[in-house]
Design a protein around this motif. Structure first.
Motif, PDB file in Angstrom:
ATOM      1  N   GLU A 406      39.513  52.119  34.199  1.00 25.64           N
ATOM      2  CA  GLU A 406      38.091  52.407  34.319  1.00 25.64           C
ATOM      3  C   GLU A 406      37.299  50.905  34.834  1.00 25.64           C
ATOM      4  N   ASP A 407      38.274  49.808  34.875  1.00 21.51           N
ATOM      5  CA  ASP A 407      37.780  48.443  35.557  1.00 21.51           C
ATOM      6  C   ASP A 407      37.791  48.638  37.148  1.00 21.51           C
ATOM      7  N   VAL A 408      38.733  49.252  37.559  1.00 18.42           N
ATOM      8  CA  VAL A 408      38.941  49.374  39.022  1.00 18.42           C
ATOM      9  C   VAL A 408      37.732  48.780  39.781  1.00 18.42           C
ATOM     10  N   GLU A 409      36.666  49.737  39.900  1.00 22.67           N
ATOM     11  CA  GLU A 409      35.587  49.412  40.882  1.00 22.67           C
ATOM     12  C   GLU A 409      35.212  48.390  40.799  1.00 22.67           C
ATOM     13  N   GLN A 410      34.875  47.910  39.442  1.00 15.92           N
ATOM     14  CA  GLN A 410      34.798  46.109  39.002  1.00 15.92           C
ATOM     15  C   GLN A 410      35.189  45.176  39.569  1.00 15.92           C
ATOM     16  N   LEU A 411      37.243  45.113  39.220  1.00 18.27           N
ATOM     17  CA  LEU A 411      37.906  44.825  39.432  1.00 18.27           C
ATOM     18  C   LEU A 411      37.735  44.686  41.472  1.00 18.27           C
ATOM     19  N   LYS A 412      37.321  45.085  42.182  1.00 14.96           N
ATOM     20  CA  LYS A 412      37.216  46.030  43.509  1.00 14.96           C
ATOM     21  C   LYS A 412      36.226  44.923  44.004  1.00 14.96           C
ATOM     22  N   THR A 413      35.433  44.762  43.450  1.00 16.62           N
ATOM     23  CA  THR A 413      33.929  44.625  43.712  1.00 16.62           C
ATOM     24  C   THR A 413      34.285  42.995  43.877  1.00 16.62           C
ATOM     25  N   ARG A 414      35.448  42.177  42.421  1.00 15.40           N
ATOM     26  CA  ARG A 414      35.360  40.606  42.913  1.00 15.40           C
ATOM     27  C   ARG A 414      35.587  40.541  43.671  1.00 15.40           C
TER      28      ARG A 414
END
Ligand code: BJ8
Length: 423
Positions: A406-414
């Motif tokens: 679920e957090d892949v996009e968030q992780l990618k941004t950071r």
């Protein structure tokens, strides 16, 4: 998978439908994350093969060994001395605990806010998904973090379990406690296998495990080259496979892969262009098939050049002294070697910060990513200390995540922002 494999899984009482689903997801995940890489080493074909047969041929080998009278010991932590297990004529396998499957079932036995690794090993047992776990004659737990030691109370009803008491400090009294625990484990093994651990058997086992550590040290050292000769994903996979492949065969195969790497380094070739931002990942262990973070990091323009974790350098940095002549000498050497492990469960644990700083320097990293599993207190605390101790030396980014996607996009941004900052 062949009919023979299915029959074997049935004998191991796996839930075949759920297991089929797991293998399908694993295969797809592996294809996306591993087979999509460019410039892979030829030696990685062996790893691809081992992974493709992870629940097939290797389990068959283990079943064959059992049929010949060998026992199988499963572990969740690098504190369990494999040298003793091998000296007793048993096989030791690391029980992965890197997938979400079965975690919902685990929540009936452990609190929801328990780390994904713990929920995974309980979930795999409850869901009857892991042929390694079902092959075990003994599972060895350890009193490292609070989550694990309480979880083993529940796990004791599910599998034959022995728990080693791992001390929480590096005092002399703590060493005495650990010595007693190592002796107690030796007695448990001798009782399980009916084999007496002699100096000859223990010496041979120490050599086997040290040789595997040596070849993994060689691999780590080669990663100091720029361009990086191997991806972090592949290096992680090698370390993961070291926990369940036959140790001597594994050492030979990784030796061959290192020869290939050396040639690559000499030719100035790599998996990414020279100058690609180099990242050290530090923190919690990443068990199979926990490849999410390495994938995100390496698809954000960086290359991982080291893993400071138990599925990485923490497991391979220290060798057991091989000069001991008697069983007593060798036990002392084992105790000393294992007391050097810089797990965040120890207090204080300053040596871990020193080890990370040293790795960052040797591997010429541009940034350190502190990785903690959600709800892991020891590594989350140490991430804060790590940020402070590396301040002014190397940029750091601390991330908490779990096994969900679920957090892949968030992780990618950071991570993309971090990579851009360190570039
Ligand atoms: S020696 S790191 S393998 S204990 S992630 S279960 S610490 S709440 S895994 Fe470990 Fe041994 Fe230490 Fe290594 Fe607890 Fe944290 Fe979960 Fe953890």
């Amino acid at each position: 998978m062949s009919d023979a494999h299915r029959a074997m899984w049935e004998r191991l009482n796996l839930d075949l439908t759920a297991h089929d689903g797991l293998l399908e997801v694993l295969g797809k995940f592996y294809g996306d994350i591993y087979m999509s890489q460019e410039n892979r080493l030829k030696g990685m074909e062996y790893m691809d093969f081992v992974l493709s047969e992870v629940h097939g041929l290797r389990i068959k080998e283990i079943q064959d060994a059992k049929a010949q009278g060998h026992k199988v010991v499963g572990t969740f932590c690098v504190f369990v001395p494999e040298e003793l297990t091998l000296a007793a004529g048993a096989l030791q396998v690391g029980l992965c605990a890197g997938a979400e499957a079965g975690s919902d079932l685990a929540e009936a036995l452990v609190p929801r806010n328990t780390c994904a690794l713990i929920k995974s090993f309980i979930g795999f047992k409850l869901a009857r998904l892991c042929p390694y776990l079902e092959s075990c004659d003994l599972v060895v737990g350890e009193t490292t973090c609070d989550g694990k030691k309480k979880a083993y109370e529940a796990f004791a009803d599910l599998a034959p379990l022995h728990v080693m008491e791992v001390p929480q400090t590096k005092s002399l009294a703590a060493r005495d406690l650990w010595y007693e625990e190592v002796m107690r484990y030796m007695a448990v093994l001798e009782d399980l296998t009916g084999v007496t651990i002699t100096a000859e058997r223990l010496r041979a086992a120490i050599k086997i495990v040290n040789d595997r550590r040596r070849v993994l040290q060689r691999l780590s050292a080669l990663r100091a080259a720029d361009p990086a000769p191997i991806s972090g994903r592949d290096a992680l996979l090698i370390n993961q496979i070291s926990f369940y492949d036959d140790p001597q065969r594994f050492t030979t195969k990784i030796g061959e892969l290192c020869d290939e790497l050396e040639a690559r380094v000499a030719a100035g070739q790599g998996v990414a262009p020279a100058g690609t931002p180099r990242v050290l990942v530090s923190g919690c262990p990443m068990a199979v098939p926990n490849w999410k973070l390495p994938y995100v990091i390496e698809s954000s323009g960086a290359v991982i050049v080291g893993e400071e974790s138990c599925i990485g350098s923490r497991n391979t940095r220290d060798l057991v002294d091989e000069s001991g002549e008697s069983v007593e000498d060798m036990i002392e050497a084992l105790v000393d070697r294992y007391m050097k492990i810089d797990c965040a469960c120890f207090t204080p644990n300053e040596e871990r910060q020193e080890n990370v700083a040293e790795m960052a320097k040797t591997l010429k990293v541009d940034g350190v990513i502190n990785y903690s599993l959600m709800f892991c207190q020891p590594y989350a605390h140490e991430a804060m200390k790590m940020e402070k101790s590396l301040e002014g030396k190397v940029p750091t980014l601390s991330l908490e995540t779990d096994y969900s996607m679920e957090d892949v996009e968030q992780l990618k941004t950071r991570i993309e922002a971090f990579v851009e900052m360190v570039s």
